[in-house]
Design a protein around this motif. Sequence first.
Motif, short mmCIF file in Angstrom:
data_model
loop_
_atom_site.label_atom_id
_atom_site.label_comp_id
_atom_site.label_asym_id
_atom_site.label_seq_id
_atom_site.Cartn_x
_atom_site.Cartn_y
_atom_site.Cartn_z
N ARG A 13 7.40 -8.35 65.07
CA ARG A 13 7.02 -7.73 63.86
C ARG A 13 6.14 -8.89 62.79
NH1 ARG A 13 8.66 -3.47 60.56
NH2 ARG A 13 8.83 -2.44 62.71
N ILE A 14 6.89 -9.79 62.82
CA ILE A 14 6.15 -11.10 61.97
C ILE A 14 4.94 -11.55 62.76
CG2 ILE A 14 6.48 -13.47 61.55
CD1 ILE A 14 9.44 -12.96 61.18
N THR A 15 4.75 -11.78 63.98
CA THR A 15 3.67 -11.92 64.76
C THR A 15 2.50 -11.13 64.60
OG1 THR A 15 5.07 -13.19 66.36
CG2 THR A 15 2.65 -12.85 67.02
N GLY A 16 2.87 -9.63 64.75
CA GLY A 16 1.87 -8.58 64.52
C GLY A 16 1.22 -8.61 63.20
N ARG A 17 1.96 -8.87 62.12
CA ARG A 17 1.56 -8.98 60.82
C ARG A 17 0.70 -10.33 60.50
NH1 ARG A 17 5.35 -5.54 56.72
NH2 ARG A 17 5.58 -3.76 57.93
N THR A 18 1.10 -11.33 61.28
CA THR A 18 0.23 -12.67 61.25
C THR A 18 -1.09 -12.25 61.69
OG1 THR A 18 2.17 -13.75 60.92
CG2 THR A 18 0.12 -15.07 61.34
N LEU A 19 -1.08 -11.81 63.06
CA LEU A 19 -2.30 -11.66 63.59
C LEU A 19 -3.16 -10.53 62.92
CD1 LEU A 19 -1.24 -11.49 67.40
CD2 LEU A 19 -2.44 -13.07 66.16
N ALA A 20 -2.67 -9.46 62.18
CA ALA A 20 -3.35 -8.45 61.46
C ALA A 20 -4.07 -9.08 60.40
CB ALA A 20 -2.38 -7.44 61.10
N THR A 21 -3.35 -9.99 59.76
CA THR A 21 -3.88 -10.70 58.53
C THR A 21 -5.18 -11.62 58.89
OG1 THR A 21 -1.94 -10.58 57.33
CG2 THR A 21 -3.48 -12.21 56.66
N ARG A 22 -4.79 -12.19 60.15
CA ARG A 22 -5.78 -13.16 60.71
C ARG A 22 -7.24 -12.33 61.00
NH1 ARG A 22 -10.01 -15.04 62.77
NH2 ARG A 22 -9.97 -16.41 64.54
N LEU A 23 -6.74 -11.14 61.37
CA LEU A 23 -8.11 -10.36 61.82
C LEU A 23 -8.84 -9.61 60.52
CD1 LEU A 23 -6.74 -8.89 65.08
CD2 LEU A 23 -8.43 -10.71 64.81
N GLY A 24 -8.27 -9.78 59.39
CA GLY A 24 -8.97 -9.00 58.01
C GLY A 24 -8.36 -7.74 58.03
N LEU A 25 -7.08 -7.08 58.72
CA LEU A 25 -6.57 -6.04 58.46
C LEU A 25 -5.43 -6.02 57.70
CD1 LEU A 25 -6.97 -5.23 62.44
CD2 LEU A 25 -8.54 -4.64 60.58
N PRO A 26 -5.13 -4.86 57.07
CA PRO A 26 -3.71 -4.85 56.24
C PRO A 26 -2.52 -5.23 57.26
CG PRO A 26 -5.21 -2.88 56.09
CD PRO A 26 -5.74 -3.38 57.15
N ALA A 27 -1.89 -5.91 56.50
CA ALA A 27 -0.62 -6.69 57.58
C ALA A 27 0.29 -5.51 58.34
CB ALA A 27 0.36 -7.07 56.56
N PHE A 28 0.28 -4.54 57.84
CA PHE A 28 1.41 -3.41 58.65
C PHE A 28 0.37 -2.92 59.86
CE2 PHE A 28 -0.90 -0.68 55.83
CZ PHE A 28 -1.44 0.33 56.39
N ILE A 29 -0.67 -2.86 59.86
CA ILE A 29 -1.78 -2.18 60.89
C ILE A 29 -1.12 -2.29 62.32
CG2 ILE A 29 -3.48 -3.74 61.34
CD1 ILE A 29 -4.04 -0.07 59.87
N LEU A 30 -0.77 -3.65 62.83
CA LEU A 30 -0.25 -3.83 64.05
C LEU A 30 0.84 -3.73 64.44
CD1 LEU A 30 -2.89 -6.64 64.86
CD2 LEU A 30 -3.20 -4.21 65.30
N ASP A 31 1.94 -3.04 63.16
CA ASP A 31 3.32 -3.03 63.78
C ASP A 31 3.59 -2.49 64.90
OD1 ASP A 31 3.97 -4.36 61.31
OD2 ASP A 31 4.56 -2.63 60.17
N HIS A 32 2.75 -1.73 65.58
CA HIS A 32 2.82 -0.87 66.61
C HIS A 32 3.12 -2.05 67.90
CE1 HIS A 32 -1.21 -1.19 66.59
NE2 HIS A 32 -1.24 -0.78 67.90
N LEU A 33 2.76 -3.13 67.89
CA LEU A 33 2.78 -4.22 68.93
C LEU A 33 4.15 -4.32 69.30
CD1 LEU A 33 -0.08 -6.52 68.13
CD2 LEU A 33 -0.14 -4.60 69.32
N THR A 34 5.18 -4.08 68.52
CA THR A 34 6.60 -4.20 68.85
C THR A 34 6.97 -3.20 70.04
OG1 THR A 34 7.14 -2.40 67.33
CG2 THR A 34 7.05 -4.58 66.43
N LEU A 35 5.84 -2.22 70.39
CA LEU A 35 6.36 -1.35 71.44
C LEU A 35 5.52 -1.78 72.68
CD1 LEU A 35 6.00 1.93 69.01
CD2 LEU A 35 8.01 0.80 69.74
#
Length: 474
Positions: free
Chosen positions: A170-192
């Motif tokens: 969850r933390i890693t996905g949100r950090t990567l989303a921010t790094r890519l210029g996306l809303p933080a929650f957008i990659l929460d599905h990477l937990t799956l």
Amino acid sequence: MRIFEIALLVTIAVTGFCVIFRGRPALTKNVFWVLAAVGILTLIIHFLTEGYRWQMLPLYALLGILLLVGALVSWEAADLKVPQTIIFSMGIALLTLIFTLPPILFPVNRLPTPTGEYTVGTLSEAWVDTSRTELYGTDDRAPREFVTQTWYPAAEISSEETVDYLPQSRITGRTLATRLGLPAFILDHLTLLNTYSFDQATPEAGPFPVLIFSHGYNSFRGQSTTLMEDLASHGYVVVSMEHTYGSALTVFPDGRIIFHNEDTLEGSGEELRRTGLTLGNQWTEDILYVLEQIEERSNDSNHPFAAADLDSLGVFGHSTGGGVTFDVCAREPRCKAAVGLDAWFGPTPDAVIETGSRLPSFFLMSEFWPKTDNTNNIRAFINNSDSAAWATVKQTGHYDFADIPFLSPLTTRIGLSGGIDPYRGQEINRAFVRGFFDQHLKGIPADYLTRSNPQFPEITFGVPDDVSQNDLDS
């Protein structure tokens, strides 16, 4: 979309049709309750087997609204006129279509499976190099700490469950989303997102060639997991670095997390060159330290390093890690071959560029990222080397050498991918990286590395004469 997500979508569409056309002879309330039961059961199975994700929230809500409406309205013959029926039908269809977009645009993709004969084990480890102090932390007296993840051929697994794609997902996905210029929650599905690697599996006896991977700037050790798993499945011990403070974040096995430090690279021109060389030297020394640890732990039969053959050593990296690769091989005599994936030579010392290399060296480059200054540096290195080559993959961008394009079809729209199908892009990436190391570490020839082959029509060879069109993106 996954199988039960599709089933849920179909159930919503049929239930909506049933509610709109209620009262027809075949559409009784009993039929509705059957559909309601199927919808609820599908939702439960989806939650239990596939897992909730935010992209499905609108569809969850739409199903709930339809069930509520169907339970409350009269099921006598509906007196809706034809225009009303058409409007309601179109409304349900439009809402369903709109609500289906999020799970389509941010899918839980199935990553490419490893193609080799070996089961893949993986192990993450933290390292403390007391001979160096940290350059970028808050305490300049603290020793250098960083993390590696090793993928290796496994003889036996202790659990059928594979490791998560991201540590602390969850933390890693949100950090990567921010790094890519996306809303933080957008990659929460990477937990799956699932991998094909088994945690701390018993290693095969070996010996196997060793490959060291260095990630791109502000990236992470698992950025190219699909490539690492494939290499391990073909009989390599692959160690991926996570260079603390230069990575997007570093997740230590004990749960500590250290985030990226923007001061690791600063300015432009000479200042960028100076900070790039400082950062590159730190990353090179991280790798050299790990090579020492591989040697020291070679007698521990329970550790994957026991299967590592350092006399067959290759180094590769992406972007900043690609530039570091050639510095490592200039300083490490055991290095036998080097690959740069869209390599950035900002951290590569002038002496390395001017001297070139005696080792087989290969640059697998994207079409839309190489810039003029960097290309000229690589061109000079190639010209000064005994055996170095450049191959361009058409319709690729900088992150097509990582797993990023599997996260969403939108990666092309926002410039992270060049438009190549991600599965095809990864197939090419695997074939050329593995083929190069197979040829130079295992003696398995791969003629397609240096000449046109109908199997790879996307490949062109030779350093481009002019990449100035890409400079506009700087």
